[in-house]
Structure formats: structure tokens, C-alpha cells
Design a protein around this motif. Structure first.
Motif, PDB file in Angstrom:
ATOM      1  N   ARG A   1       0.760  -1.270   0.028  1.00  0.00           N
ATOM      2  CA  ARG A   1       0.028  -0.015  -0.010  1.00  0.00           C
ATOM      3  C   ARG A   1       1.041   1.147   0.023  1.00  0.00           C
ATOM      4  NH1 ARG A   1      -4.193  -2.925   4.156  1.00  0.00           N
ATOM      5  NH2 ARG A   1      -5.187  -4.342   2.527  1.00  0.00           N
ATOM      6  N   HIS A   2       2.062   0.970   0.510  1.00  0.00           N
ATOM      7  CA  HIS A   2       2.787   2.273   0.464  1.00  0.00           C
ATOM      8  C   HIS A   2       3.315   2.360  -0.836  1.00  0.00           C
ATOM      9  CE1 HIS A   2       6.308   4.957   1.782  1.00  0.00           C
ATOM     10  NE2 HIS A   2       7.130   4.043   0.894  1.00  0.00           N
ATOM     11  N   PHE A   3       3.449   1.278  -1.790  1.00  0.00           N
ATOM     12  CA  PHE A   3       3.986   1.705  -3.114  1.00  0.00           C
ATOM     13  C   PHE A   3       2.806   1.950  -4.029  1.00  0.00           C
ATOM     14  CE2 PHE A   3       7.482  -1.404  -1.740  1.00  0.00           C
ATOM     15  CZ  PHE A   3       8.462  -0.361  -1.457  1.00  0.00           C
ATOM     16  N   GLY A   4       1.630   1.927  -3.339  1.00  0.00           N
ATOM     17  CA  GLY A   4       0.390   2.266  -4.053  1.00  0.00           C
ATOM     18  C   GLY A   4      -0.546   1.311  -4.682  1.00  0.00           C
ATOM     19  N   TYR A   5      -0.313   0.030  -4.160  1.00  0.00           N
ATOM     20  CA  TYR A   5      -1.314  -1.196  -4.437  1.00  0.00           C
ATOM     21  C   TYR A   5      -2.116  -1.368  -3.046  1.00  0.00           C
ATOM     22  CZ  TYR A   5       2.223  -1.665  -8.218  1.00  0.00           C
ATOM     23  OH  TYR A   5       2.864  -1.234  -9.268  1.00  0.00           O
ATOM     24  N   LYS A   6      -3.008  -2.370  -3.370  1.00  0.00           N
ATOM     25  CA  LYS A   6      -3.839  -2.707  -2.180  1.00  0.00           C
ATOM     26  C   LYS A   6      -3.365  -4.089  -1.481  1.00  0.00           C
ATOM     27  CE  LYS A   6      -8.381  -0.813  -4.205  1.00  0.00           C
ATOM     28  NZ  LYS A   6      -9.725  -1.295  -4.572  1.00  0.00           N
ATOM     29  N   TYR A   7      -2.857  -5.019  -2.131  1.00  0.00           N
ATOM     30  CA  TYR A   7      -2.692  -6.315  -1.376  1.00  0.00           C
ATOM     31  C   TYR A   7      -1.221  -6.531  -1.705  1.00  0.00           C
ATOM     32  CZ  TYR A   7      -7.648  -6.726  -1.129  1.00  0.00           C
ATOM     33  OH  TYR A   7      -8.845  -6.548  -0.920  1.00  0.00           O
ATOM     34  N   GLY A   8      -0.533  -7.406  -0.790  1.00  0.00           N
ATOM     35  CA  GLY A   8       0.975  -7.707  -0.911  1.00  0.00           C
ATOM     36  C   GLY A   8       1.186  -9.251  -0.607  1.00  0.00           C
ATOM     37  N   LEU A   9       2.225  -9.950  -1.242  1.00  0.00           N
ATOM     38  CA  LEU A   9       2.449 -11.306  -0.888  1.00  0.00           C
ATOM     39  C   LEU A   9       3.823 -11.608  -0.955  1.00  0.00           C
ATOM     40  CD1 LEU A   9       1.552 -14.256  -0.650  1.00  0.00           C
ATOM     41  CD2 LEU A   9       1.640 -14.470  -3.351  1.00  0.00           C
ATOM     42  N   VAL A  10       4.420 -12.146   0.095  1.00  0.00           N
ATOM     43  CA  VAL A  10       5.851 -12.351   0.187  1.00  0.00           C
ATOM     44  C   VAL A  10       6.311 -13.237  -0.935  1.00  0.00           C
ATOM     45  CG1 VAL A  10       7.845 -13.106   1.746  1.00  0.00           C
ATOM     46  CG2 VAL A  10       5.983 -11.600   2.511  1.00  0.00           C
ATOM     47  N   ILE A  11       7.225 -13.148  -1.633  1.00  0.00           N
ATOM     48  CA  ILE A  11       7.635 -13.958  -2.625  1.00  0.00           C
ATOM     49  C   ILE A  11       9.414 -14.450  -2.523  1.00  0.00           C
ATOM     50  CG2 ILE A  11       6.047 -13.567  -4.371  1.00  0.00           C
ATOM     51  CD1 ILE A  11       7.923 -11.820  -5.780  1.00  0.00           C
ATOM     52  N   ASP A  12       9.635 -15.464  -3.177  1.00  0.00           N
ATOM     53  CA  ASP A  12      11.035 -15.879  -3.107  1.00  0.00           C
ATOM     54  C   ASP A  12      11.960 -15.044  -3.941  1.00  0.00           C
ATOM     55  OD1 ASP A  12      13.696 -17.055  -3.482  1.00  0.00           O
ATOM     56  OD2 ASP A  12      12.861 -18.854  -2.470  1.00  0.00           O
ATOM     57  N   ALA A  13      12.829 -14.301  -3.192  1.00  0.00           N
ATOM     58  CA  ALA A  13      13.716 -13.264  -3.937  1.00  0.00           C
ATOM     59  C   ALA A  13      14.549 -13.786  -4.989  1.00  0.00           C
ATOM     60  CB  ALA A  13      14.547 -12.322  -2.897  1.00  0.00           C
TER      61      ALA A  13
END
Length: 250
Positions: free
Chosen positions: A59-71
Motif C-alpha cells: 500500500r505504501h507503493f500504491g497497491y492494495k495487497y501484498g504477498l511475500v515471494i522468494d527473492a
């Protein structure tokens, strides 16, 4: 490009966050990069980071949802040495539930240099961000053979924005049976999938009945969904509520 291209944004805070995509293919997914007011670059340790924190950062980056992924698995341009060369800046990130994305007031963190618990390579935080909620779809196949052994196959598809994710690193599941009295019997705790599937077999004598639930969700959150299968299931019951309450008590 293997180098991080990010600069401090002069907004009055001690640091700024950036979502860096090494493949330069999408602005909505990347490795979270911290740039301090002194133009020092560091990464965030994902240890203990859950759904609230992922949502807050996205949300800080302007989206609504986030998911942790493997870098490492998430970006073809990343080689092991590329991330290991960058120090960790922060760990133990905690954000308020339903954060608006104001990470400076709604999240706390520990500076990595002052923590006693080390973060290893491959714990660098990377996120997939978007405007739609993440979905998990499990399916459950049950077969009973002549020897009265029940075979099951639990399959989980993780889909977001039309992209299938690697369920081996992002999901866990449980296979349970439910008795007529409403109690549950844990058949298998499925912490690792093989290509998104789990196969198994159990003696029917060990089971209260043949009503199975396959529950799948994101580790460290309460987001679960389920599939149900079996001759002894009462499909009029609200299994979703019961199963979710069971997992939250576990």
C-alpha cells in the motif's frame, strides 16, 4: 542489471523504500530496498513477516495487497552473489492490521545491526503487489481400494493476476477428517508440497469416518480455504467456519 538502482527520496524521513525488479519486467513486484538519508543501501529480512506487513508495504507503493515471494526464484536476473553482497538494514517488521500504507507511523522495525538473531542469505524480502486479493484453490481427490485403505491427493493452485506461484515455498495445508460429533482428526500436516500436490494413504480403521477436508493457506496468517470430499460429509454444514476456527486454535 545486477546493481540496485535506487536513491534516497528527500521526504524528511530517515529512509525511503523502493521496490526493485532486477528483471525490469514489472513495477508491481520486486525486492524491497531501503535507502537511508545518508544514501546507504540495505535490504529487509523477511523473518516473521506476515500478511499485514506485506499489505502495508504494498500500500505504501500504491497497491492494495501484498504477498511475500522468494527473492531468488522470483527473478531470473538474480544470482546468489548479487543479494548476499548487500547488508540487511532492518528485521522484525511489525505493521498495524489494515494499514493504510503509512509505514512511518503504522509499522515498527529493528535495526539489523542491533539485533541478536541473524538473518541468513535467502531471507531478503521480496513482494508481489497488486489491486486484487490473493487466492488459493485446493482440490481433494479420495479413493478407497479393496484393502480398505483410503488414498488421497490434495492439490493446491495459487493464482494471482493470472500468474501461478510456487506453492512449495509459499503454502502449507492440513488434511483432516470430521466425526459425526463434530470433532476433527488430523490425518496429515502438509508443510511441504511436491509440485503443488500431496499424495498419501491411511488405514480406514484409523479414521472416524470418510469425510475429508484439505485446508490450504499462507503461513503466518489466518487466510485459509478448503476443499471437502467423502461419502460421510454433511455438505449443509459450514465447514469453512469450523475448520478456520480449528486452525486458529492450533
Amino acid at each position: 542489471s545486477s546493481g540496485i538502482n535506487a536513491e534516497y527520496g528527500d521526504d524528511g524521513n530517515d529512509y525511503t523504500l523502493h521496490l526493485w525488479n532486477p528483471d525490469e519486467t514489472s513495477e508491481s513486484r520486486g525486492i524491497v530496498v531501503v535507502v537511508t538519508s545518508g544514501n546507504e543501501t540495505g535490504l529487509i529480512c523477511s523473518d516473521g513477516l506476515g500478511r499485514d506487513e506485506a499489505n502495508a508495504m504494498c500500500r505504501h507503493f500504491g497497491y492494495k495487497y501484498g504477498l511475500v515471494i522468494d527473492a531468488y526464484k522470483g527473478f531470473s536476473a538474480i544470482k546468489k552473489k548479487n543479494l548476499a553482497d548487500y547488508p540487511y538494514f532492518a528485521t522484525d517488521i511489525k505493521c498495524e492490521e489494515d494499514s493504510s500504507g503509512d509505514i512511518y507511523t503504522e509499522c515498527t522495525y529493528s535495526e539489523y545491526q542491533y539485533t541478536s538473531v541473524p538473518c541468513e542469505d535467502r531471507q531478503q524480502l521480496a513482494l508481489e503487489c497488486g489491486q486484487e486479493a490473493f487466492s488459493v484453490t485446493p482440490s481433494l481427490t479420495i479413493k478407497t481400494n479393496a484393502r480398505d485403505r483410503t488414498r488421497f491427493k490434495c492439490e493446491v493452485d495459487a493464482v494471482r493476476y493470472g500468474v501461478e506461484f510456487d506453492v512449495k515455498s509459499n503454502f502449507e495445508a492440513m488434511l483432516l477428517t470430521r466425526s459425526e460429533e463434530g470433532s476433527y482428526h488430523l490425518v496429515e500436516n502438509l508443510l511441504r508440497f511436491r509440485k503443488g500436490k500431496f499424495f498419501g494413504k491411511v488405514d480406514n480403521s484409523d479414521l472416524p469416518n470418510r469425510c475429508f477436508l484439505c485446508l490450504a493457506g499462507i503461513p503466518d496468517t489466518s487466510f485459509y480455504t478448503f476443499a471437502i470430499n467423502g461419502d460421510d460429509c454433511d455438505y449443509s454444514m459450514d465447514y469453512n467456519t469450523i475448520a478456520t476456527e480449528l486452525l486458529e486454535l492450533d
